[in-house]
Design a protein around this motif. Structure first.
Motif, PDB file in Angstrom:
ATOM      1  N   ARG A  55       0.840  -1.211   0.000  1.00  0.00           N
ATOM      2  CA  ARG A  55       0.000   0.000   0.000  1.00  0.00           C
ATOM      3  C   ARG A  55       0.871   1.256   0.000  1.00  0.00           C
ATOM      4  O   ARG A  55       0.589   2.207  -0.723  1.00  0.00           O
ATOM      5  N   TRP A  58       2.263   1.641  -3.468  1.00  0.00           N
ATOM      6  CA  TRP A  58       1.205   2.078  -4.383  1.00  0.00           C
ATOM      7  C   TRP A  58       0.930   3.569  -4.219  1.00  0.00           C
ATOM      8  O   TRP A  58       0.759   4.292  -5.205  1.00  0.00           O
ATOM      9  N   LEU A  61       3.425   5.660  -6.216  1.00  0.00           N
ATOM     10  CA  LEU A  61       3.554   5.507  -7.668  1.00  0.00           C
ATOM     11  C   LEU A  61       3.602   6.863  -8.363  1.00  0.00           C
ATOM     12  O   LEU A  61       2.833   7.769  -8.014  1.00  0.00           O
ATOM     13  N   PHE A  69      -2.267   1.060 -12.543  1.00  0.00           N
ATOM     14  CA  PHE A  69      -2.477   0.304 -11.309  1.00  0.00           C
ATOM     15  C   PHE A  69      -3.472   1.052 -10.418  1.00  0.00           C
ATOM     16  O   PHE A  69      -3.066   1.725  -9.467  1.00  0.00           O
ATOM     17  N   THR A  71      -5.403   0.113  -8.121  1.00  0.00           N
ATOM     18  CA  THR A  71      -5.460  -0.331  -6.722  1.00  0.00           C
ATOM     19  C   THR A  71      -4.155  -1.063  -6.377  1.00  0.00           C
ATOM     20  O   THR A  71      -3.440  -1.511  -7.271  1.00  0.00           O
ATOM     21  N   PRO A  72      -3.856  -1.193  -5.092  1.00  0.00           N
ATOM     22  CA  PRO A  72      -2.678  -1.980  -4.708  1.00  0.00           C
ATOM     23  C   PRO A  72      -2.757  -3.422  -5.218  1.00  0.00           C
ATOM     24  O   PRO A  72      -1.745  -4.027  -5.541  1.00  0.00           O
ATOM     25  N   LEU A  75      -1.418  -3.686  -8.679  1.00  0.00           N
ATOM     26  CA  LEU A  75       0.047  -3.609  -8.631  1.00  0.00           C
ATOM     27  C   LEU A  75       0.646  -4.943  -8.187  1.00  0.00           C
ATOM     28  O   LEU A  75       1.587  -5.456  -8.802  1.00  0.00           O
ATOM     29  N   ARG A  76       0.079  -5.532  -7.152  1.00  0.00           N
ATOM     30  CA  ARG A  76       0.594  -6.796  -6.624  1.00  0.00           C
ATOM     31  C   ARG A  76       0.481  -7.915  -7.657  1.00  0.00           C
ATOM     32  O   ARG A  76       1.446  -8.650  -7.904  1.00  0.00           O
ATOM     33  N   ILE A 151       8.573  -3.895  -7.669  1.00  0.00           N
ATOM     34  CA  ILE A 151       7.851  -2.671  -7.325  1.00  0.00           C
ATOM     35  C   ILE A 151       8.812  -1.570  -6.905  1.00  0.00           C
ATOM     36  O   ILE A 151       8.632  -0.399  -7.264  1.00  0.00           O
TER      37      ILE A 151
END
Length: 169
Positions: A55, A58, A61, A69, A71-72, A75-76, A151
């Protein structure tokens, strides 16, 4: 599907942990042989740690990546795919036009999937689950480290920086 069940080894025999006798009775038959597998338990703390630093990452970013992305979780899952933790389906649709239609469908059924069209071929990759049931301790730790590296590179920091930021929070 098998379910993990707690047993105790007393240097002579393996016995069901006493607080679950009804569970044992529902899963096992007397007089039958069963194989036991040594499973390393995964820490809830480690699991929660991943979602906490994710989080934070994110939230960091750059604007040009924020739309990719939303939402987190986006991204994950993309980082899991990029790190090689995915299930792949390859579909020969017969033509490029058909492949484009198949790709549209594939994207609609899983918003997190990475879908690529190569001529008449559609390649769909979906992230592997990191749930405690799906991924053991060693695989989870390896995937967690891999996505942290991906990330961190994406937002321009070192993995150690991500780790420290989360520990400070």
């Amino acid at each position: 599907m098998s379910h993990p069940t707690a047993f105790t080894w007393d240097a002579e025999a393996c016995a069901m942990v006493p607080k679950w006798p009804r569970l044992a009775a529902s899963r096992y038959e007397g007089g039958r042989d069963y194989l036991l597998a040594d499973v390393e338990h995964r820490s809830d703390v480690s699991h929660r740690h991943e979602f906490a630093w994710l989080r934070e990452a994110w939230n960091s970013l750059p604007e040009d990546l924020a739309d990719m992305f939303p939402t987190p979780e986006h991204l994950r899952k993309r980082a899991l795919i990029d790190a090689g933790y995915f299930h792949e389906t390859v579909i020969d649709a017969g033509s490029n036009a058909a492949a484009l239609r198949v790709a549209t469908y594939a994207r609609s059924k899983d918003e997190f999937a990475a879908v690529v069209v190569r001529g008449p071929i559609v390649v769909e990759r979906t992230a592997k689950s990191q749930s405690m049931r799906a991924m053991g301790k060693a695989d989870f730790q390896a995937s967690k480290t891999a996505i942290m590296e991906i990330i961190a590179a994406l937002i321009g920091v070192s993995p150690e920086t991500l780790q420290r930021q989360q520990e400070a929070a």
